[in-house]
Design an enzyme around this catalytic site. Sequence first.
Site, short mmCIF file in Angstrom:
data_model
loop_
_atom_site.label_atom_id
_atom_site.label_comp_id
_atom_site.label_asym_id
_atom_site.label_seq_id
_atom_site.Cartn_x
_atom_site.Cartn_y
_atom_site.Cartn_z
CB SER A 64 -0.07 -27.01 -7.12
OG SER A 64 -0.47 -26.97 -5.77
N1 SAH Z 1 -5.14 -27.58 -4.27
C1 SAH Z 1 -5.06 -26.16 -4.48
C2 SAH Z 1 -3.75 -25.59 -3.94
C3 SAH Z 1 -4.04 -24.52 -2.96
S1 SAH Z 1 -2.67 -23.92 -2.01
C4 SAH Z 1 -5.28 -25.79 -5.94
O1 SAH Z 1 -5.30 -26.69 -6.78
O2 SAH Z 1 -5.46 -24.61 -6.24
C5 SAH Z 1 -3.03 -24.63 -0.43
C6 SAH Z 1 -4.34 -24.27 0.21
O3 SAH Z 1 -4.36 -24.89 1.50
C7 SAH Z 1 -4.57 -22.78 0.46
O4 SAH Z 1 -5.76 -22.40 -0.16
C8 SAH Z 1 -4.68 -22.67 1.98
O5 SAH Z 1 -5.62 -21.71 2.42
C9 SAH Z 1 -5.13 -24.07 2.36
N2 SAH Z 1 -4.88 -24.49 3.73
C10 SAH Z 1 -3.82 -24.25 4.53
N3 SAH Z 1 -3.99 -24.83 5.74
C11 SAH Z 1 -5.20 -25.47 5.70
C12 SAH Z 1 -5.96 -26.26 6.63
N4 SAH Z 1 -5.52 -26.53 7.86
N5 SAH Z 1 -7.14 -26.74 6.22
C13 SAH Z 1 -7.63 -26.50 4.98
N6 SAH Z 1 -6.98 -25.75 4.07
C14 SAH Z 1 -5.76 -25.25 4.42
#
Ligand code: SAH
Length: 218
Positions: A64
């Site tokens: 993000s």
């Molecule tokens: N907090 C992260 C942002 C990652 S983007 C950072 O700082 O880099 C969002 C993430 O949510 C992705 O990696 C995606 O695979 C994950 N995601 C999507 N649906 C999910 C679920 N049901 N449970 C766990 N992770 C999930």
Amino acid sequence: MTGDTLAAARERMVAQQIEDRGVTEPLVLAALRSVPREAFVPEAERPYAYEDHPLPIGAGQTISQPYIVALTTAALGLVGGERVLEIGAGSGYAAAVLAQIAAEVHSVERLAVLATQARANLARAGVTNVQVHEGDGTLGWPAAAPYDAIAVTAAGPQVPDALKAQLRPGGRLVMPVGEQHGHQELCRWTRDAQGREHVETLCGVRFVPLLGEQGFAG
Ligand code: SAH
């Protein structure tokens, strides 16, 4: 970039992208200042680690924008010592920021390849109070519940009931809610000691989808 240049870029990021836009909580600013964001992005993206936008981290996912991480962390109202749940570990960066303030962070990631990468990134950054779990985060992580605060870093159609159930009374949950490929708003959901629910919208956002049993079908 050298370590000095990266440290200067980090300071500039906090001043211009975070503080100047109104996030002024000292604990949040200190957390953003202390996490080396370059440790959480792929080699090829390192020169852009402190830029004002999300970056690709593989598997079609993104780390993000720093401002959104700051806004989410501030909205959780952490004062120190909390147990926090994050859904969507991705790169591990947001978990690392939360872990500068909270005592303990549990972060759930549905993609094994990213969970492994997040663990490696956190180790490289020297963060030891985050546990990355692989699984469907729309169901939370019941083993360590209840949580003082929950941050969801992928957008869902509504706040999953499982997450509401794992938040302690008085706790705060921040999550992007809206359409899979359309309008989304960053929301803060709380339940007071009397059990009443409150929802506030913080700003319009664009997040990757939360895919799972209590999220989008994919
Ligand atoms: N907090 C992260 C942002 C990652 S983007 C950072 O700082 O880099 C969002 C993430 O949510 C992705 O990696 C995606 O695979 C994950 N995601 C999507 N649906 C999910 C679920 N049901 N449970 C766990 N992770 C999930």
